[in-house]
Design a protein around this motif. Sequence first.
Motif, PDB file in Angstrom:
ATOM      1  N   ALA A  58      -5.292  12.175   1.934  1.00  0.00           N
ATOM      2  CA  ALA A  58      -5.654  13.548   2.286  1.00  0.00           C
ATOM      3  C   ALA A  58      -4.413  14.385   2.601  1.00  0.00           C
ATOM      4  N   ALA A  59      -3.348  13.699   3.038  1.00  0.00           N
ATOM      5  CA  ALA A  59      -2.085  14.396   3.324  1.00  0.00           C
ATOM      6  C   ALA A  59      -1.188  14.506   2.090  1.00  0.00           C
ATOM      7  N   GLY A  60      -1.634  13.952   0.951  1.00  0.00           N
ATOM      8  CA  GLY A  60      -0.858  14.045  -0.282  1.00  0.00           C
ATOM      9  C   GLY A  60       0.006  12.840  -0.575  1.00  0.00           C
ATOM     10  N   ILE A  61      -0.281  11.717   0.077  1.00  0.00           N
ATOM     11  CA  ILE A  61       0.493  10.485  -0.126  1.00  0.00           C
ATOM     12  C   ILE A  61      -0.319   9.531  -0.994  1.00  0.00           C
ATOM     13  N   THR A  62       0.293   8.972  -2.030  1.00  0.00           N
ATOM     14  CA  THR A  62      -0.380   8.028  -2.912  1.00  0.00           C
ATOM     15  C   THR A  62      -0.452   6.660  -2.258  1.00  0.00           C
ATOM     16  N   VAL A  63      -1.597   5.986  -2.356  1.00  0.00           N
ATOM     17  CA  VAL A  63      -1.759   4.656  -1.781  1.00  0.00           C
ATOM     18  C   VAL A  63      -2.344   3.727  -2.839  1.00  0.00           C
ATOM     19  N   ARG A  64      -1.738   2.544  -2.976  1.00  0.00           N
ATOM     20  CA  ARG A  64      -2.247   1.507  -3.868  1.00  0.00           C
ATOM     21  C   ARG A  64      -2.665   0.304  -3.033  1.00  0.00           C
ATOM     22  N   LEU A  65      -3.950   0.040  -2.983  1.00  0.00           N
ATOM     23  CA  LEU A  65      -4.462  -1.087  -2.205  1.00  0.00           C
ATOM     24  C   LEU A  65      -4.645  -2.313  -3.093  1.00  0.00           C
ATOM     25  N   GLY A  66      -4.445  -3.493  -2.492  1.00  0.00           N
ATOM     26  CA  GLY A  66      -4.639  -4.737  -3.221  1.00  0.00           C
ATOM     27  C   GLY A  66      -3.563  -5.036  -4.236  1.00  0.00           C
ATOM     28  N   ASP A  67      -2.449  -4.312  -4.160  1.00  0.00           N
ATOM     29  CA  ASP A  67      -1.345  -4.532  -5.113  1.00  0.00           C
ATOM     30  C   ASP A  67      -0.018  -4.299  -4.416  1.00  0.00           C
ATOM     31  N   GLY A  68       0.359  -5.282  -3.580  1.00  0.00           N
ATOM     32  CA  GLY A  68       1.639  -5.162  -2.889  1.00  0.00           C
ATOM     33  C   GLY A  68       2.777  -5.835  -3.617  1.00  0.00           C
ATOM     34  N   ALA A  69       2.531  -6.339  -4.826  1.00  0.00           N
ATOM     35  CA  ALA A  69       3.557  -7.096  -5.542  1.00  0.00           C
ATOM     36  C   ALA A  69       4.285  -6.271  -6.598  1.00  0.00           C
ATOM     37  N   THR A  70       3.668  -5.189  -7.049  1.00  0.00           N
ATOM     38  CA  THR A  70       4.229  -4.424  -8.164  1.00  0.00           C
ATOM     39  C   THR A  70       5.042  -3.242  -7.663  1.00  0.00           C
ATOM     40  N   LEU A  71       6.245  -3.104  -8.176  1.00  0.00           N
ATOM     41  CA  LEU A  71       7.111  -1.983  -7.801  1.00  0.00           C
ATOM     42  C   LEU A  71       6.706  -0.758  -8.618  1.00  0.00           C
ATOM     43  N   PRO A  72       6.248   0.313  -7.961  1.00  0.00           N
ATOM     44  CA  PRO A  72       5.865   1.512  -8.710  1.00  0.00           C
ATOM     45  C   PRO A  72       7.022   2.056  -9.553  1.00  0.00           C
ATOM     46  N   GLU A  73       6.679   2.528 -10.718  1.00  0.00           N
ATOM     47  CA  GLU A  73       7.698   3.019 -11.659  1.00  0.00           C
ATOM     48  C   GLU A  73       8.469   4.183 -11.042  1.00  0.00           C
ATOM     49  N   GLY A  74       9.773   4.160 -11.229  1.00  0.00           N
ATOM     50  CA  GLY A  74      10.612   5.247 -10.754  1.00  0.00           C
ATOM     51  C   GLY A  74      11.043   5.137  -9.308  1.00  0.00           C
ATOM     52  N   THR A  75      10.662   4.054  -8.616  1.00  0.00           N
ATOM     53  CA  THR A  75      11.018   3.893  -7.206  1.00  0.00           C
ATOM     54  C   THR A  75      12.542   3.900  -7.019  1.00  0.00           C
ATOM     55  N   GLU A  76      12.999   4.712  -6.060  1.00  0.00           N
ATOM     56  CA  GLU A  76      14.435   4.787  -5.746  1.00  0.00           C
ATOM     57  C   GLU A  76      14.782   4.083  -4.436  1.00  0.00           C
ATOM     58  N   LEU A  77      13.764   3.860  -3.591  1.00  0.00           N
ATOM     59  CA  LEU A  77      13.968   3.211  -2.299  1.00  0.00           C
ATOM     60  C   LEU A  77      12.669   2.548  -1.886  1.00  0.00           C
ATOM     61  N   VAL A  78      12.771   1.345  -1.307  1.00  0.00           N
ATOM     62  CA  VAL A  78      11.619   0.682  -0.695  1.00  0.00           C
ATOM     63  C   VAL A  78      11.830   0.660   0.818  1.00  0.00           C
ATOM     64  N   VAL A  79      10.821   1.103   1.565  1.00  0.00           N
ATOM     65  CA  VAL A  79      10.830   0.993   3.025  1.00  0.00           C
ATOM     66  C   VAL A  79       9.708   0.027   3.399  1.00  0.00           C
ATOM     67  N   THR A  80      10.078  -1.094   4.021  1.00  0.00           N
ATOM     68  CA  THR A  80       9.094  -2.150   4.270  1.00  0.00           C
ATOM     69  C   THR A  80       8.702  -2.272   5.732  1.00  0.00           C
ATOM     70  N   ALA A  81       7.451  -2.658   5.936  1.00  0.00           N
ATOM     71  CA  ALA A  81       7.029  -3.098   7.264  1.00  0.00           C
ATOM     72  C   ALA A  81       7.814  -4.360   7.607  1.00  0.00           C
ATOM     73  N   PRO A  82       8.201  -4.544   8.873  1.00  0.00           N
ATOM     74  CA  PRO A  82       9.074  -5.678   9.209  1.00  0.00           C
ATOM     75  C   PRO A  82       8.452  -7.041   8.949  1.00  0.00           C
ATOM     76  N   GLY A  83       7.132  -7.144   8.976  1.00  0.00           N
ATOM     77  CA  GLY A  83       6.510  -8.449   8.797  1.00  0.00           C
ATOM     78  C   GLY A  83       6.489  -8.961   7.375  1.00  0.00           C
TER      79      GLY A  83
END
Length: 476
Positions: A58-83
């Motif tokens: 709703a705030a304009g952020i894309t979310v992909r559920l059930g797919d934490g293994a694939t790097l979205p195309e064009g990614t320039e930086l990954v920010v990860t949860a510490p766990g």
Amino acid sequence: MGGRQVSAGWQGKRVTVAGLGVSGIPAARVLHGLGAVVTVVNDGDDERARAQAAELEAAGITVRLGDGATLPEGTELVVTAPGWSPDKPLFAAAERAGVPVWGDVELAWRLRGPDAAPWLAVTGTNGKTTTVRMLASILEAAGLRTAAVGNIGVSLLDAVTGDERYDVLAVELSSYQLHWAPSLRAHSAAVLNLAPDHLDWHGSMAAYAADKGRVYEGNTVACVYNAADPATEDLVRAADVEEGCRAIGFTLGTPGPSQLGVVEGILVDRAFVPNRQQQAQELAEVTDVDPPAPHNVANALAAAALARAFGVPATAVRDGLRAFKPDAHRIEHVADVAGVRYVDDSKATNTHAAEASLAAYDPIVWIAGGLAKGATFDELVTASAPRLRGVVLMGADRALIREALARHAPEVPVVDLDRTDTGAMPAAVQEAARLARPGDTVLLAPACASMDMFVNYNKRGEAFAEAVRALAAERA
């Protein structure tokens, strides 16, 4: 001095945030606010995740559920949860693509403004939260604008990007967070202790220690270590620090030069005094520490060392320690019933924490057990056996403790409840009361995680306290 967010360089930057949760959601919102194009990826796709995703979308952020293994195309930086563990396929894909991976702490560090508050950082296997909260209390007593941040209190991202202005931040950092924070450079930092923990995540004790040791990298004033734990001093020796940064030890014994310690019930400083070879500054009394258990006095000394490194006067150390009240389920006195003290240390979720807790009382009826997380109990039992009046066991891995007791303390009576249901706690308290004598302490220090029986250690501690109150009412 606080730090305002800096938007330069973020506009249109394609950032992937790994994980919905306490760090992922704030990171996504902050980055989106800076103008980045944010995609959140998450392994889970349950009802809670879908609700969180709907808010972000709703705030304009894309979310992909059930797919934490694939790097979205064009990614320039990954920010990860510490766990998220380093062996996740997402990070391998990022490495192949030459994409950097930051944790939430690294992101917060990079977003500090030019007038950012310095960080006083604390890590260690046990005692982090207590020490950081003690430190914040001491800093407040000195009249400084501060907050306890990191794994506790104010969100670290909120602290560095919000409008609140701070003079200094008291920062709790886990080994996970430090693994993903290569640029962090604290004013001063402490490693409280090192014991095997989270080895499934780090892969080895050496890797775990190395991640803890990152907290010392680039320190400018003081690297605080535990004189009773040589591994922490080894990390100081290995660190690349700013010229003039000092190694400061803390000890429960008489301190040497450049140490803080205890002399005849007084916390004293021989590090931040004009002539540390011959002088010592009184800071507080051991009785000013709540509770004055040995490992908690060590926490107080570490907090005092970091505060003194920041120039805090001795009176503020005393006043801050007196004002500090420990969190629930950390060596918390619940009640005295028929001359027996009942203490809740449900937070003692590993053997190192349990050993420190057991060292604070004598004699003890010990309530233990739960999920061992790969731990062994021989050293804990050997160290604690002389203090044990009896032991009550419950939980999935109680047999491991029972076998260690049979090997190293065969004379100690053991009650094995053979239960893993939440209703076992009242039975455990009843059995402990039967074993205890006036003057004894019944201590819940499970040395194990709680998730086999309870949602978390808080719920386990609450069940213990409720059972103790029921016992008190029964015997009133």
